[in-house]
Design a protein around this motif. Structure first.
Motif, PDB file in Angstrom:
ATOM      1  N   PRO A 101       0.824  -1.212   0.000  1.00  0.00           N
ATOM      2  CA  PRO A 101       0.000   0.000   0.000  1.00  0.00           C
ATOM      3  C   PRO A 101       0.857   1.260   0.000  1.00  0.00           C
ATOM      4  CG  PRO A 101      -0.020  -1.048   2.168  1.00  0.00           C
ATOM      5  CD  PRO A 101       0.652  -2.004   1.240  1.00  0.00           C
ATOM      6  N   GLY A 102       0.412   2.250  -0.786  1.00  0.00           N
ATOM      7  CA  GLY A 102       1.114   3.536  -0.802  1.00  0.00           C
ATOM      8  C   GLY A 102       2.545   3.445  -1.253  1.00  0.00           C
ATOM      9  N   ASN A 103       2.837   2.570  -2.220  1.00  0.00           N
ATOM     10  CA  ASN A 103       4.214   2.390  -2.709  1.00  0.00           C
ATOM     11  C   ASN A 103       5.189   2.048  -1.591  1.00  0.00           C
ATOM     12  OD1 ASN A 103       2.900   3.600  -5.009  1.00  0.00           O
ATOM     13  ND2 ASN A 103       4.907   4.151  -5.792  1.00  0.00           N
ATOM     14  N   LEU A 106       3.813   3.594   3.661  1.00  0.00           N
ATOM     15  CA  LEU A 106       2.957   3.667   4.846  1.00  0.00           C
ATOM     16  C   LEU A 106       3.488   2.732   5.937  1.00  0.00           C
ATOM     17  CD1 LEU A 106      -0.468   3.742   2.963  1.00  0.00           C
ATOM     18  CD2 LEU A 106       1.015   5.658   3.619  1.00  0.00           C
ATOM     19  N   ALA A 181       8.096   9.668   5.632  1.00  0.00           N
ATOM     20  CA  ALA A 181       7.052   8.657   5.525  1.00  0.00           C
ATOM     21  C   ALA A 181       7.118   7.688   6.711  1.00  0.00           C
ATOM     22  CB  ALA A 181       7.214   7.891   4.218  1.00  0.00           C
ATOM     23  N   GLN A 316       8.268  10.182  -4.600  1.00  0.00           N
ATOM     24  CA  GLN A 316       7.647   9.627  -3.393  1.00  0.00           C
ATOM     25  C   GLN A 316       8.298  10.186  -2.134  1.00  0.00           C
ATOM     26  OE1 GLN A 316       5.027   7.364  -2.788  1.00  0.00           O
ATOM     27  NE2 GLN A 316       4.483   7.824  -4.899  1.00  0.00           N
ATOM     28  N   GLY A 320       5.530  12.338  -0.953  1.00  0.00           N
ATOM     29  CA  GLY A 320       4.791  11.272  -0.300  1.00  0.00           C
ATOM     30  C   GLY A 320       4.352  11.657   1.096  1.00  0.00           C
ATOM     31  N   PRO A 321       3.709  10.740   1.810  1.00  0.00           N
ATOM     32  CA  PRO A 321       3.204  11.033   3.162  1.00  0.00           C
ATOM     33  C   PRO A 321       4.345  11.442   4.089  1.00  0.00           C
ATOM     34  CG  PRO A 321       3.229   8.670   2.735  1.00  0.00           C
ATOM     35  CD  PRO A 321       3.498   9.333   1.429  1.00  0.00           C
TER      36      PRO A 321
END
Length: 334
Positions: A101-103, A106, A181, A316, A320-321
């Motif tokens: 999930p999410g590359n 996460l 991340a 990413q 990304g997150p």
């Protein structure tokens, strides 16, 4: 017999029964303990199943099926479609690949549910033990599955990892200064996640662990002996740690090329898959040191494909997150 005496005897009998039951559990064979399915998944089975794609005759091929697990920031398509998947298909080697999930950016504790389910799915389709090839996070995260979902230990023959972040990376210290991340926090050297992963034994009986890494890794750092992150050292599994420079002393492979096209890493991976036990560096011909990429990688599209990997990895990490602390450990891992 008075009531007090009767109660005392019943209590004594119950204690004795519990003691015998406990002794019986302690005496269970390893295979019975290993059948423990571990904690329930938090992700629906349908979602986990949709993340797995397979190709080839998993049950009928003479070659052992391989489960491919991509690295942080990548999907299986970016990581493997133009190299390992393409070559495995040409060889008639069946494979499955799992999308994290999410590359893979996460919480790894959620990502590992995808991996554990993929192991079970690939094993069920094959009807026999399977092999795993993982890159970076993808080389490390199957170990979390083996630790906390013990039934998966009986499903794996070889676990081959390319530049696995088994003991974390110091580079995350800098990356996470302004937030990063969740999975990067967890792969930082000394994280709670890695402390839990590496507590106790690192490997399990019946599984051959080939850990392949480059001393010039700029992402999983340091990865040069004797302080390298990738090597495994404890447990009942069969372990072989191979720094590619021990075969080709002038080899300058960096992190992303190790997980996609490195000829020494590929030769060692195939050697592990095609022979009993781990890879054996003495079986790798010196000619591999003269190769730029491994056989089957298309030179005409190499720059385009590797450029996509670089671009997505950078995107990413930047877009990304971003969180400002490591995710809490799941209750089962505390």
């Amino acid at each position: 017999m008075n009531t007090r005496t009767s109660f005392a005897r019943r209590l004594t009998g119950a204690v004795a029964a519990l003691t015998l039951a406990g002794a019986g559990l302690l005496a269970l064979p390893t295979s019975a303990v290993a059948a423990d399915p571990g904690p329930a998944f938090s992700v629906p089975d349908a979602t986990l199943d949709a993340a797995v794609t397979c190709q080839g005759d998993l049950a009928g091929s003479t070659l052992t099926p391989v489960l491919l697990v991509p690295g942080t920031t990548l999907t299986p398509e970016l990581n493997f479609s133009w190299n390992y998947e393409k070559v495995f298909t040409a060889q008639g080697r069946p494979w499955c690949a799992v999308t994290l999930p999410g590359n893979g950016m996460l919480d790894i504790q959620v990502a590992v549910e995808y991996v554990a389910r993929a192991i079970r799915t690939t094993y069920a389709k094959a009807g026999r033990k399977i092999d795993i090839l993982g890159f970076s996070q993808g080389g490390m995260v199957p170990r979390w599955s083996l630790k906390y979902w013990p039934d998966t230990r009986t499903m794996i023959d070889d676990l081959v990892s390319l530049d696995a972040s088994n003991h974390g990376t110091q580079s995350a210290q800098l990356i996470c200064l302004l937030g990063c991340a969740p999975s990067v926090w967890q792969q930082k050297s000394g994280s709670r996640f890695l402390t839990a992963l590496n507590s106790g034994q690192e490997t399990y009986a019946g599984i051959s662990y080939t850990q392949i890494y480059t001393a010039t890794d700029e992402v999983v750092f340091p990865n040069f002996d004797p302080v390298a992150s990738s090597p495994l050292r404890t447990g009942d599994g069969t372990i072989r740690n191979v720094q590619v420079q021990s075969i080709c002393p002038l080899h300058l492979s960096e992190h992303l090329s190790m997980g996609t096209t490195d000829p020494v890493g590929y030769a060692l991976a195939l050697d592990a898959f095609d022979n009993p036990g781990t890879a054996d560096p003495s079986r790798i011909p010196a000619s591999v040191c003269l190769q730029l990429v491994f056989p089957g990688v298309d030179y005409t599209t190499y720059l385009q494909n590797f450029g996509k990997v670089l671009a997505v990895a950078g995107q990413q990490l930047i877009l990304g997150p971003r969180v400002f602390g490591e995710p809490a450990l799941a209750p089962y891992a505390r």
